[in-house]
Design a protein around this motif. Structure first.
Motif, PDB file in Angstrom:
ATOM      1  N   TRP A  34     -17.765 -11.154 -50.986  1.00 19.10           N
ATOM      2  CA  TRP A  34     -18.101  -9.758 -51.298  1.00 19.10           C
ATOM      3  C   TRP A  34     -18.968  -9.695 -52.549  1.00 19.10           C
ATOM      4  N   GLY A  35     -19.877  -8.732 -52.554  1.00 17.76           N
ATOM      5  CA  GLY A  35     -20.668  -8.469 -53.741  1.00 17.76           C
ATOM      6  C   GLY A  35     -19.861  -7.691 -54.769  1.00 17.76           C
ATOM      7  N   GLN A  36     -20.478  -7.465 -55.917  1.00 17.97           N
ATOM      8  CA  GLN A  36     -19.769  -6.835 -57.033  1.00 17.97           C
ATOM      9  C   GLN A  36     -19.662  -5.321 -56.904  1.00 17.97           C
ATOM     10  N   GLY A  37     -20.380  -4.746 -55.984  1.00 23.38           N
ATOM     11  CA  GLY A  37     -20.362  -3.299 -55.810  1.00 23.38           C
ATOM     12  C   GLY A  37     -21.435  -2.623 -56.644  1.00 23.38           C
ATOM     13  N   THR A  38     -21.989  -1.543 -56.110  1.00 24.63           N
ATOM     14  CA  THR A  38     -23.000  -0.782 -56.835  1.00 24.63           C
ATOM     15  C   THR A  38     -22.791   0.698 -56.549  1.00 24.63           C
ATOM     16  N   GLN A  39     -22.911   1.512 -57.577  1.00 28.78           N
ATOM     17  CA  GLN A  39     -22.637   2.929 -57.452  1.00 28.78           C
ATOM     18  C   GLN A  39     -23.841   3.674 -56.880  1.00 28.78           C
ATOM     19  N   VAL A  40     -23.566   4.532 -55.923  1.00 30.05           N
ATOM     20  CA  VAL A  40     -24.564   5.461 -55.390  1.00 30.05           C
ATOM     21  C   VAL A  40     -23.998   6.862 -55.555  1.00 30.05           C
ATOM     22  N   THR A  41     -24.733   7.709 -56.254  1.00 30.11           N
ATOM     23  CA  THR A  41     -24.297   9.080 -56.480  1.00 30.11           C
ATOM     24  C   THR A  41     -25.370  10.028 -55.973  1.00 30.11           C
ATOM     25  N   VAL A  42     -24.977  10.938 -55.096  1.00 32.30           N
ATOM     26  CA  VAL A  42     -25.905  11.906 -54.524  1.00 32.30           C
ATOM     27  C   VAL A  42     -25.428  13.301 -54.913  1.00 32.30           C
ATOM     28  N   SER A  43     -26.275  14.031 -55.610  1.00 37.17           N
ATOM     29  CA  SER A  43     -25.918  15.378 -56.042  1.00 37.17           C
ATOM     30  C   SER A  43     -26.720  16.409 -55.270  1.00 37.17           C
ATOM     31  N   SER A  44     -26.143  17.559 -55.134  1.00 36.95           N
ATOM     32  CA  SER A  44     -26.805  18.631 -54.366  1.00 36.95           C
ATOM     33  C   SER A  44     -27.746  19.437 -55.242  1.00 36.95           C
ATOM     34  N   ALA A  62     -20.531   6.953 -53.277  1.00 33.41           N
ATOM     35  CA  ALA A  62     -19.505   5.909 -53.187  1.00 33.41           C
ATOM     36  C   ALA A  62     -19.976   4.678 -53.933  1.00 33.41           C
ATOM     37  N   VAL A  63     -19.066   3.730 -54.081  1.00 33.23           N
ATOM     38  CA  VAL A  63     -19.443   2.386 -54.497  1.00 33.23           C
ATOM     39  C   VAL A  63     -19.703   1.591 -53.228  1.00 33.23           C
ATOM     40  N   TYR A  64     -20.878   0.999 -53.149  1.00 36.12           N
ATOM     41  CA  TYR A  64     -21.278   0.254 -51.970  1.00 36.12           C
ATOM     42  C   TYR A  64     -21.125  -1.247 -52.212  1.00 36.12           C
ATOM     43  N   TYR A  65     -20.580  -1.928 -51.208  1.00 37.04           N
ATOM     44  CA  TYR A  65     -20.355  -3.367 -51.293  1.00 37.04           C
ATOM     45  C   TYR A  65     -21.043  -4.070 -50.127  1.00 37.04           C
ATOM     46  N   CYS A  66     -21.707  -5.175 -50.413  1.00 34.50           N
ATOM     47  CA  CYS A  66     -22.162  -6.028 -49.314  1.00 34.50           C
ATOM     48  C   CYS A  66     -21.135  -7.132 -49.130  1.00 34.50           C
ATOM     49  N   ALA A  67     -21.121  -7.678 -47.937  1.00 31.04           N
ATOM     50  CA  ALA A  67     -20.145  -8.708 -47.614  1.00 31.04           C
ATOM     51  C   ALA A  67     -20.755  -9.665 -46.608  1.00 31.04           C
ATOM     52  N   MET A 100     -23.809 -10.047 -42.131  1.00 31.25           N
ATOM     53  CA  MET A 100     -23.694  -9.329 -43.401  1.00 31.25           C
ATOM     54  C   MET A 100     -23.306  -7.898 -43.103  1.00 31.25           C
ATOM     55  N   GLY A 101     -22.370  -7.391 -43.850  1.00 28.44           N
ATOM     56  CA  GLY A 101     -21.943  -6.014 -43.686  1.00 28.44           C
ATOM     57  C   GLY A 101     -22.061  -5.240 -44.981  1.00 28.44           C
ATOM     58  N   TRP A 102     -22.172  -3.927 -44.830  1.00 26.18           N
ATOM     59  CA  TRP A 102     -22.126  -3.028 -45.991  1.00 26.18           C
ATOM     60  C   TRP A 102     -20.946  -2.082 -45.802  1.00 26.18           C
ATOM     61  N   PHE A 103     -20.170  -1.943 -46.845  1.00 26.02           N
ATOM     62  CA  PHE A 103     -19.021  -1.053 -46.842  1.00 26.02           C
ATOM     63  C   PHE A 103     -19.122  -0.153 -48.072  1.00 26.02           C
ATOM     64  N   ARG A 104     -18.397   0.935 -48.061  1.00 27.12           N
ATOM     65  CA  ARG A 104     -18.410   1.808 -49.227  1.00 27.12           C
ATOM     66  C   ARG A 104     -17.021   2.375 -49.474  1.00 27.12           C
ATOM     67  N   GLN A 105     -16.766   2.659 -50.739  1.00 26.79           N
ATOM     68  CA  GLN A 105     -15.498   3.244 -51.140  1.00 26.79           C
ATOM     69  C   GLN A 105     -15.797   4.513 -51.925  1.00 26.79           C
ATOM     70  N   ALA A 106     -15.454   5.625 -51.326  1.00 26.64           N
ATOM     71  CA  ALA A 106     -15.724   6.919 -51.935  1.00 26.64           C
ATOM     72  C   ALA A 106     -14.696   7.233 -53.025  1.00 26.64           C
ATOM     73  N   PRO A 107     -15.023   8.118 -53.940  1.00 24.48           N
ATOM     74  CA  PRO A 107     -14.088   8.492 -55.004  1.00 24.48           C
ATOM     75  C   PRO A 107     -12.771   9.003 -54.426  1.00 24.48           C
ATOM     76  N   GLY A 108     -11.677   8.499 -54.936  1.00 22.60           N
ATOM     77  CA  GLY A 108     -10.365   8.938 -54.484  1.00 22.60           C
ATOM     78  C   GLY A 108      -9.891   8.308 -53.197  1.00 22.60           C
ATOM     79  N   LYS A 109     -10.720   7.508 -52.571  1.00 21.53           N
ATOM     80  CA  LYS A 109     -10.322   6.839 -51.327  1.00 21.53           C
ATOM     81  C   LYS A 109      -9.835   5.420 -51.629  1.00 21.53           C
ATOM     82  N   GLU A 110      -8.805   5.006 -50.954  1.00 24.11           N
ATOM     83  CA  GLU A 110      -8.231   3.689 -51.217  1.00 24.11           C
ATOM     84  C   GLU A 110      -8.935   2.590 -50.441  1.00 24.11           C
TER      85      GLU A 110
END
Length: 123
Positions: free
Chosen positions: A113-123, A91-96, A32-42
């Protein structure tokens, strides 16, 4: 094909923690892997992976020491514990899941792949 259902995620502050979970529809070997796609990243970038048998795991340098990947004994649920979160973890995090015999960092090794879940971290 294995179905993956993700849960967890949300909006937190810098230094907080979150846990992501990934439930598999059937018991499966491989990894099982976890991947993430950050805003603006392809592309989705590798975060962590675990090989079910033997509990071998692997982490991206950016999360090493802060994130922990695990799986339960029944091999149907994987988790990603994320501590000391930073804004750059947003980022949006995906399990696979994939039938590979190692904790692969290669997206091509995962075919479910999973459906993706949003993680937002603010300063």
């Amino acid at each position: 094909q294995v179905q993956l259902a993700q849960s967890g995620g949300g909006s937190v502050k810098t230094g907080d923690f979150l846990t992501l979970s990934c439930e598999m529809s059937v018991q499966s070997g491989g990894a099982m892997g976890w991947f993430r796609q950050a805003p603006g990243k392809e592309r989705r970038e590798f975060v962590a992976a675990i090989y079910w048998s033997g509990s071998k795991n692997r982490y991206a340098d950016s999360v090493k020491g802060r994130f922990t990947i695990s799986r339960d004994g029944a091999k149907k649920r994987g988790s990603l514990q994320m501590n000391s979160l930073r804004p750059e973890d947003t980022a949006v995090y995906y399990c696979a899941a994939g039938a590979v015999l190692q904790p692969s960092a290669d997206r091509a090794d995962y075919d479910s792949w999973g459906q993706g879940t949003q993680v937002t971290v603010s300063s």
